[in-house]
Design an enzyme around this catalytic site. Sequence first.
Site, PDB file in Angstrom:
ATOM      1  N   ALA A 105     -20.344 -19.811  -7.886  1.00 32.46           N
ATOM      2  CA  ALA A 105     -20.470 -18.440  -8.400  1.00 32.46           C
ATOM      3  C   ALA A 105     -19.375 -17.541  -7.826  1.00 32.46           C
ATOM      4  O   ALA A 105     -18.208 -17.886  -7.866  1.00 32.46           O
ATOM      5  CB  ALA A 105     -21.866 -17.909  -8.119  1.00 32.46           C
ATOM      6  N   SER A 106     -19.759 -16.401  -7.231  1.00 27.88           N
ATOM      7  CA  SER A 106     -18.766 -15.386  -6.856  1.00 27.88           C
ATOM      8  C   SER A 106     -17.932 -15.724  -5.630  1.00 27.88           C
ATOM      9  O   SER A 106     -17.007 -14.972  -5.295  1.00 27.88           O
ATOM     10  CB  SER A 106     -19.463 -14.037  -6.652  1.00 27.88           C
ATOM     11  OG  SER A 106     -19.851 -13.503  -7.896  1.00 27.88           O
ATOM     12  N   ILE A 107     -18.217 -16.834  -4.962  1.00 28.78           N
ATOM     13  CA  ILE A 107     -17.275 -17.289  -3.929  1.00 28.78           C
ATOM     14  C   ILE A 107     -15.933 -17.601  -4.583  1.00 28.78           C
ATOM     15  O   ILE A 107     -14.885 -17.605  -3.925  1.00 28.78           O
ATOM     16  CB  ILE A 107     -17.833 -18.506  -3.169  1.00 28.78           C
ATOM     17  CG1 ILE A 107     -19.132 -18.130  -2.439  1.00 28.78           C
ATOM     18  CG2 ILE A 107     -16.830 -19.044  -2.157  1.00 28.78           C
ATOM     19  CD1 ILE A 107     -19.818 -19.298  -1.756  1.00 28.78           C
ATOM     20  N   SER A 108     -15.970 -17.815  -5.892  1.00 24.72           N
ATOM     21  CA  SER A 108     -14.724 -18.009  -6.648  1.00 24.72           C
ATOM     22  C   SER A 108     -13.770 -16.834  -6.461  1.00 24.72           C
ATOM     23  O   SER A 108     -12.543 -17.001  -6.518  1.00 24.72           O
ATOM     24  CB  SER A 108     -15.039 -18.177  -8.140  1.00 24.72           C
ATOM     25  OG  SER A 108     -15.923 -19.256  -8.364  1.00 24.72           O
ATOM     26  N   LYS A 109     -14.310 -15.634  -6.261  1.00 23.80           N
ATOM     27  CA  LYS A 109     -13.455 -14.452  -6.046  1.00 23.80           C
ATOM     28  C   LYS A 109     -12.612 -14.598  -4.789  1.00 23.80           C
ATOM     29  O   LYS A 109     -11.431 -14.228  -4.766  1.00 23.80           O
ATOM     30  CB  LYS A 109     -14.325 -13.190  -5.965  1.00 23.80           C
ATOM     31  CG  LYS A 109     -15.048 -12.836  -7.265  1.00 23.80           C
ATOM     32  CD  LYS A 109     -15.919 -11.607  -7.096  1.00 23.80           C
ATOM     33  CE  LYS A 109     -16.506 -11.149  -8.409  1.00 23.80           C
ATOM     34  NZ  LYS A 109     -17.531 -12.035  -8.972  1.00 23.80           N
TER      35      LYS A 109
END
Length: 558
Positions: free
Chosen positions: A167-171
């Site tokens: 999920a937002s660890i992709s950021k």
Amino acid sequence: MYRLPLTVTTRAATPRGWAWGCGRRGAHHRAGPGLPRLGPGWAGGLGLGLGLALGVKLAGALRGAAPAAPPAAPDPEASPQAEQPPPREQPLAPRSPQTPAASTPRRYARAIDSSRDLLHRIKDEVGAPGIVVGVSVDGKEIWSEGLGYADVENRVPCKPETVMRIASISKSLTMVAIAKLWETGKLDLDIPVQHYVPEFPEKEYEGEKVSVTTRLLISHLSGIRHYEKDMKKVKEEKAYKALKMMKEMMDSDQEKELKDKGDKNNEKNGFAKAKIEQDNEAKCRNSKPVKKKNDFEQGELYLKEKFENSIESLRLFKNDPLFFKPGSQFLYSTFGYTLLAAIIERASGYKFLDYMQKIFHDLDMLTTVQEEHEPVIYNRARFYVYNKKRHLVNTPYVDNSYKWAGGGFLSTVGDLLKFGNAMLYGYQVGLFKNSNENLLPGYLKPETMVTIWTPVPNTEMSWDKEGKYAMAWGVVEKKQTYGSCRKQRHYASHTGGAVGASSVLLVLPEELDAESVHNKVPPRGVVVSIICNMQSVGLNSTALKIALEFDKDRADMP
């Protein structure tokens, strides 16, 4: 000497034994009438004698045999055979070089047991099908383990190699690409995004022309919307949160004032405080916003459309108005990172996914990939949610191609630990240069990492109210208000929430100074990664508790 696997012995000996026995029985039945007729005890006596002879021959062969492989699990498909006497106990084979020495995990046995118990509690509390954790200390992976199931239907257990949505660890991963381009001068963080992506239209806010920059996009200060399209609902919610925060600050100020003035005016101040509280509560009730849908009730989260590139994804939001004036307020926005992916493509000259794969290769993150439905991805988990009847069900199919940069990657806890340690190394290596000139440079420069992990004004860190958002990371700074009381440690983290998945990556740096770096090498600190195949599971506080447990054992070592 080595232990001989019983299953291997059984499987290797069985086919020969059966074939030989059947052959002899067939020959016996074909014997002609001229041969003497044998008595009924002949078969048993001959079988016993041949069995003893075969046993002696086999034992002799084993004594001169080469070392066997370590014991294997019994083959469930092997035919049941008559019981055989167990083999003689012999020493185990030496530990293979790939296996970590037992002494290191044993040092952290207390932290591992405590953390495992905590994860079991969290898993049971939220009803998560599966959860995987990984912990490293000073750059070395100490513990990784899976609890529950990666695939409930087929009873596939979670393991350290299980691949899930991060999920937002992709950021945070996308930030590395931005930082690399920034360091090489290919990307200016402070010029309008139209310089790189003219397809994104220029914006106005309340009739005034405004600029959206890369720096503002990174820290969610651009005003670009998230999944909620209703500007009124978002503004009402922001105003309500601001009022609540103001009330908490006023309450805190009142308490300090009472302590300063002492007990003389307690009664008078208590009356004034009660009146202020009543007024503030009335304001909060009157200004309470219309209930906004959470992210998992938003239709765009469940898109099934395949987008060919980042530029094409912009059509989802590029013509929508800005919710706030850029730089004035924090509004978490995954779509802002979709625009960042387009900027990366134009600044680098590569497709976004190609550029990210190069970075993953450099960081040795070999199991981290974009999520796509078609490719066969080994150890990929299934993802779950509870329906209205509280039954566990599979999540619907989604296509995350519109948000690779903001929430579209898959990974393992091991890869996330590598990533966290690479960031920690870059953050700390500048402190060690004077004491150790032979250190390799970090993947990102120390000054870059310091900037990335510096909290940005006007931002929020939703998963820890003590912190602020920095550049694609949430950061909590070191703080202690009273002696012998709570000490807030400095750490950086990012959480993630996707359809059927929750995640966190947390980095707890060692507190270092110029004198404490002697005879040490970076990275110094604890990194924790947790991934789960169910949505809406808050994991940051759990990761922080686990990091502090390992840090305690680390500090207690001689």
